[in-house]
Design a protein around this motif. Structure first.
Motif, PDB file in Angstrom:
ATOM      1  N   GLU A  94       8.146  -0.009  -4.502  1.00  0.00           N
ATOM      2  CA  GLU A  94       7.523   1.145  -5.138  1.00  0.00           C
ATOM      3  C   GLU A  94       6.725   0.695  -6.348  1.00  0.00           C
ATOM      4  OE1 GLU A  94      11.044   3.550  -5.815  1.00  0.00           O
ATOM      5  OE2 GLU A  94      10.468   4.839  -4.126  1.00  0.00           O
ATOM      6  N   GLN A  95       5.597   1.380  -6.569  1.00  0.00           N
ATOM      7  CA  GLN A  95       4.686   1.048  -7.664  1.00  0.00           C
ATOM      8  C   GLN A  95       4.403  -0.451  -7.663  1.00  0.00           C
ATOM      9  OE1 GLN A  95       6.732   2.690 -11.053  1.00  0.00           O
ATOM     10  NE2 GLN A  95       5.973   4.755 -10.606  1.00  0.00           N
ATOM     11  N   PHE A  96       4.160  -0.961  -6.476  1.00  0.00           N
ATOM     12  CA  PHE A  96       4.034  -2.399  -6.255  1.00  0.00           C
ATOM     13  C   PHE A  96       2.577  -2.849  -6.323  1.00  0.00           C
ATOM     14  CE2 PHE A  96       3.076  -5.586  -2.934  1.00  0.00           C
ATOM     15  CZ  PHE A  96       3.651  -6.686  -3.548  1.00  0.00           C
ATOM     16  N   ALA A  97       2.377  -4.031  -6.906  1.00  0.00           N
ATOM     17  CA  ALA A  97       1.072  -4.686  -6.879  1.00  0.00           C
ATOM     18  C   ALA A  97       1.262  -6.179  -7.123  1.00  0.00           C
ATOM     19  CB  ALA A  97       0.143  -4.102  -7.935  1.00  0.00           C
ATOM     20  N   ARG A 102      -3.371 -15.264   1.394  1.00  0.00           N
ATOM     21  CA  ARG A 102      -3.656 -15.470   2.819  1.00  0.00           C
ATOM     22  C   ARG A 102      -2.472 -15.139   3.709  1.00  0.00           C
ATOM     23  NH1 ARG A 102      -5.303 -21.448   3.292  1.00  0.00           N
ATOM     24  NH2 ARG A 102      -3.743 -21.564   1.679  1.00  0.00           N
ATOM     25  N   ASP A 103      -1.281 -15.535   3.296  1.00  0.00           N
ATOM     26  CA  ASP A 103      -0.099 -15.425   4.159  1.00  0.00           C
ATOM     27  C   ASP A 103       1.109 -14.996   3.335  1.00  0.00           C
ATOM     28  OD1 ASP A 103       1.419 -15.617   6.440  1.00  0.00           O
ATOM     29  OD2 ASP A 103       1.577 -17.801   6.427  1.00  0.00           O
ATOM     30  N   LEU A 104       1.033 -13.780   2.745  1.00  0.00           N
ATOM     31  CA  LEU A 104       2.112 -13.318   1.880  1.00  0.00           C
ATOM     32  C   LEU A 104       3.289 -12.820   2.697  1.00  0.00           C
ATOM     33  CD1 LEU A 104       0.230 -11.417  -0.962  1.00  0.00           C
ATOM     34  CD2 LEU A 104       1.118 -13.750  -0.957  1.00  0.00           C
ATOM     35  N   LEU A 105       4.481 -13.256   2.291  1.00  0.00           N
ATOM     36  CA  LEU A 105       5.719 -12.896   2.978  1.00  0.00           C
ATOM     37  C   LEU A 105       6.732 -12.372   1.974  1.00  0.00           C
ATOM     38  CD1 LEU A 105       6.121 -16.101   5.177  1.00  0.00           C
ATOM     39  CD2 LEU A 105       5.248 -13.894   5.916  1.00  0.00           C
ATOM     40  N   LEU A 132       4.047  -9.301   4.256  1.00  0.00           N
ATOM     41  CA  LEU A 132       3.745  -8.206   3.350  1.00  0.00           C
ATOM     42  C   LEU A 132       2.657  -7.341   3.971  1.00  0.00           C
ATOM     43  CD1 LEU A 132       4.588  -7.283   0.480  1.00  0.00           C
ATOM     44  CD2 LEU A 132       2.638  -8.572  -0.380  1.00  0.00           C
ATOM     45  N   LYS A 133       2.823  -6.025   3.979  1.00  0.00           N
ATOM     46  CA  LYS A 133       1.842  -5.108   4.581  1.00  0.00           C
ATOM     47  C   LYS A 133       0.549  -5.061   3.780  1.00  0.00           C
ATOM     48  CE  LYS A 133       5.289  -1.968   6.577  1.00  0.00           C
ATOM     49  NZ  LYS A 133       5.851  -0.608   6.538  1.00  0.00           N
ATOM     50  N   ALA A 134       0.681  -5.024   2.458  1.00  0.00           N
ATOM     51  CA  ALA A 134      -0.492  -4.925   1.586  1.00  0.00           C
ATOM     52  C   ALA A 134      -0.131  -5.492   0.227  1.00  0.00           C
ATOM     53  CB  ALA A 134      -0.924  -3.466   1.452  1.00  0.00           C
ATOM     54  N   ALA A 135      -1.143  -5.859  -0.548  1.00  0.00           N
ATOM     55  CA  ALA A 135      -0.913  -6.435  -1.870  1.00  0.00           C
ATOM     56  C   ALA A 135      -0.624  -5.378  -2.925  1.00  0.00           C
ATOM     57  CB  ALA A 135      -2.113  -7.276  -2.286  1.00  0.00           C
ATOM     58  N   SER A 136      -0.694  -4.097  -2.544  1.00  0.00           N
ATOM     59  CA  SER A 136      -0.359  -3.047  -3.506  1.00  0.00           C
ATOM     60  C   SER A 136       0.045  -1.774  -2.766  1.00  0.00           C
ATOM     61  CB  SER A 136      -1.537  -2.756  -4.439  1.00  0.00           C
ATOM     62  OG  SER A 136      -2.614  -2.228  -3.704  1.00  0.00           O
ATOM     63  N   GLY A 137       0.737  -0.897  -3.502  1.00  0.00           N
ATOM     64  CA  GLY A 137       1.143   0.399  -2.953  1.00  0.00           C
ATOM     65  C   GLY A 137       2.605   0.437  -2.548  1.00  0.00           C
ATOM     66  N   ASN A 138       3.100   1.655  -2.344  1.00  0.00           N
ATOM     67  CA  ASN A 138       4.477   1.853  -1.887  1.00  0.00           C
ATOM     68  C   ASN A 138       4.581   1.443  -0.429  1.00  0.00           C
ATOM     69  OD1 ASN A 138       4.968   2.902  -4.413  1.00  0.00           O
ATOM     70  ND2 ASN A 138       4.986   5.027  -3.745  1.00  0.00           N
ATOM     71  N   GLN A 139       5.643   0.728  -0.094  1.00  0.00           N
ATOM     72  CA  GLN A 139       5.820   0.203   1.264  1.00  0.00           C
ATOM     73  C   GLN A 139       7.297   0.218   1.625  1.00  0.00           C
ATOM     74  OE1 GLN A 139       3.915  -3.709   1.484  1.00  0.00           O
ATOM     75  NE2 GLN A 139       2.582  -3.104  -0.200  1.00  0.00           N
ATOM     76  N   THR A 140       7.578   0.488   2.908  1.00  0.00           N
ATOM     77  CA  THR A 140       8.957   0.452   3.393  1.00  0.00           C
ATOM     78  C   THR A 140       9.014  -0.419   4.637  1.00  0.00           C
ATOM     79  OG1 THR A 140       9.438   2.640   2.509  1.00  0.00           O
ATOM     80  CG2 THR A 140      10.898   1.836   4.234  1.00  0.00           C
ATOM     81  N   TYR A 141      10.048  -1.244   4.708  1.00  0.00           N
ATOM     82  CA  TYR A 141      10.250  -2.169   5.820  1.00  0.00           C
ATOM     83  C   TYR A 141      11.656  -1.967   6.384  1.00  0.00           C
ATOM     84  CZ  TYR A 141       6.376  -4.607   3.546  1.00  0.00           C
ATOM     85  OH  TYR A 141       5.174  -4.920   2.974  1.00  0.00           O
ATOM     86  N   ASN A 142      11.770  -1.972   7.700  1.00  0.00           N
ATOM     87  CA  ASN A 142      13.084  -1.964   8.348  1.00  0.00           C
ATOM     88  C   ASN A 142      13.500  -3.425   8.490  1.00  0.00           C
ATOM     89  OD1 ASN A 142      15.213  -2.109  10.222  1.00  0.00           O
ATOM     90  ND2 ASN A 142      14.576  -0.205  11.174  1.00  0.00           N
ATOM     91  N   LEU A 156      14.878 -11.175  -4.207  1.00  0.00           N
ATOM     92  CA  LEU A 156      13.758 -10.994  -3.291  1.00  0.00           C
ATOM     93  C   LEU A 156      12.571 -11.749  -3.865  1.00  0.00           C
ATOM     94  CD1 LEU A 156      12.581  -8.938  -0.881  1.00  0.00           C
ATOM     95  CD2 LEU A 156      11.244  -8.257  -2.871  1.00  0.00           C
ATOM     96  N   VAL A 157      11.849 -12.463  -3.012  1.00  0.00           N
ATOM     97  CA  VAL A 157      10.639 -13.161  -3.448  1.00  0.00           C
ATOM     98  C   VAL A 157       9.451 -12.715  -2.608  1.00  0.00           C
ATOM     99  CG1 VAL A 157      11.778 -15.210  -4.376  1.00  0.00           C
ATOM    100  CG2 VAL A 157      11.140 -15.159  -1.976  1.00  0.00           C
ATOM    101  N   ILE A 158       8.293 -12.735  -3.251  1.00  0.00           N
ATOM    102  CA  ILE A 158       7.022 -12.543  -2.565  1.00  0.00           C
ATOM    103  C   ILE A 158       6.311 -13.869  -2.721  1.00  0.00           C
ATOM    104  CG2 ILE A 158       4.842 -11.286  -2.569  1.00  0.00           C
ATOM    105  CD1 ILE A 158       6.513  -8.952  -3.823  1.00  0.00           C
ATOM    106  N   TYR A 159       6.000 -14.495  -1.599  1.00  0.00           N
ATOM    107  CA  TYR A 159       5.417 -15.829  -1.670  1.00  0.00           C
ATOM    108  C   TYR A 159       4.337 -16.008  -0.612  1.00  0.00           C
ATOM    109  CZ  TYR A 159       8.483 -17.171   2.228  1.00  0.00           C
ATOM    110  OH  TYR A 159       9.118 -17.245   3.439  1.00  0.00           O
ATOM    111  N   ASP A 160       3.467 -16.960  -0.901  1.00  0.00           N
ATOM    112  CA  ASP A 160       2.395 -17.316   0.015  1.00  0.00           C
ATOM    113  C   ASP A 160       2.892 -18.509   0.835  1.00  0.00           C
ATOM    114  OD1 ASP A 160       0.099 -18.431   1.251  1.00  0.00           O
ATOM    115  OD2 ASP A 160      -1.178 -17.589  -0.318  1.00  0.00           O
ATOM    116  N   ALA A 161       3.107 -18.287   2.118  1.00  0.00           N
ATOM    117  CA  ALA A 161       3.662 -19.343   2.973  1.00  0.00           C
ATOM    118  C   ALA A 161       2.698 -20.508   3.111  1.00  0.00           C
ATOM    119  CB  ALA A 161       4.017 -18.777   4.342  1.00  0.00           C
ATOM    120  N   ALA A 162       1.392 -20.256   3.047  1.00  0.00           N
ATOM    121  CA  ALA A 162       0.407 -21.332   3.199  1.00  0.00           C
ATOM    122  C   ALA A 162       0.420 -22.279   2.005  1.00  0.00           C
ATOM    123  CB  ALA A 162      -0.987 -20.737   3.396  1.00  0.00           C
TER     124      ALA A 162
END
Length: 179
Positions: A94-97, A102-105, A132-142, A156-162
């Protein structure tokens, strides 16, 4: 055997049959959990149908983890919430940015990261969840597939696999839910 002939015998048999039938109805009603009064109730006085409410797991999640994203190698902010509803696990940003990559996970780790860590070098690679669905915005994942191991993870980490760059991280703490 005088006096037991013809019609009077027939009348007694009919009354006995009527009492027997009434008794069988009462016994049958008792066996099915109904009462005679319920069976003879007019339709307008019938009880309202019972509707199922939310399951106890939906009212009281088994586990709620949450944390605030902090920037590591890219400007990153927002909140992370993981809710275990018994057979379904949802991760919400939520309120994410963050900075596009290239390859965010999204990945889970047992412990926190610091600004010098990368998934492949100084720290063990995270348990990869989903792209990652998008670099910003509210998102929900199952993320129900992680349920058997969910208790192992606290970050939890957000990382670029490349590139191996960790854009942001959130330490996850268990939240107390109040009914």
């Amino acid at each position: 055997m005088a006096g037991f002939e013809g019609p009077p015998m027939k009348a007694r048999t009919s009354r006995s049959a009527a009492w027997l039938a009434a008794g069988l109805i009462v016994i049958g009603a008792g066996l099915t959990g109904c009462t005679i009064e319920t069976r003879l109730q007019p339709a307008s006085r019938a009880a309202a149908p019972v509707t199922a409410g939310p399951s106890p797991a939906a009212v009281h999640p088994a586990l709620v983890l949450s944390g605030k994203l902090v920037p590591l190698r890219a400007p990153t902010h927002g909140t992370v919430t993981i809710v275990n509803l018994g057979d379904t696990v949802n991760l919400t940003l939520e309120q994410f940015a963050t900075r596009p990559g290239r390859d965010l996970l999204l990945g889970l780790r047992p412990g926190p990261l610091n600004s010098n860590d990368t998934p492949g070098a100084a720290a063990p690679a995270p348990f990869e969840l989903v792209p990652l669905k998008a670099a910003s915005g509210n998102q929900t994942y199952n993320i129900s597939f992680v349920l058997p191991r969910l208790q192992e993870f606290h970050n939890l980490v957000i990382y670029d696999a490349a590139s191996g760059d960790v854009y942001g991280s959130a330490d996850l703490a268990e939240q107390v839910t109040v009914p």
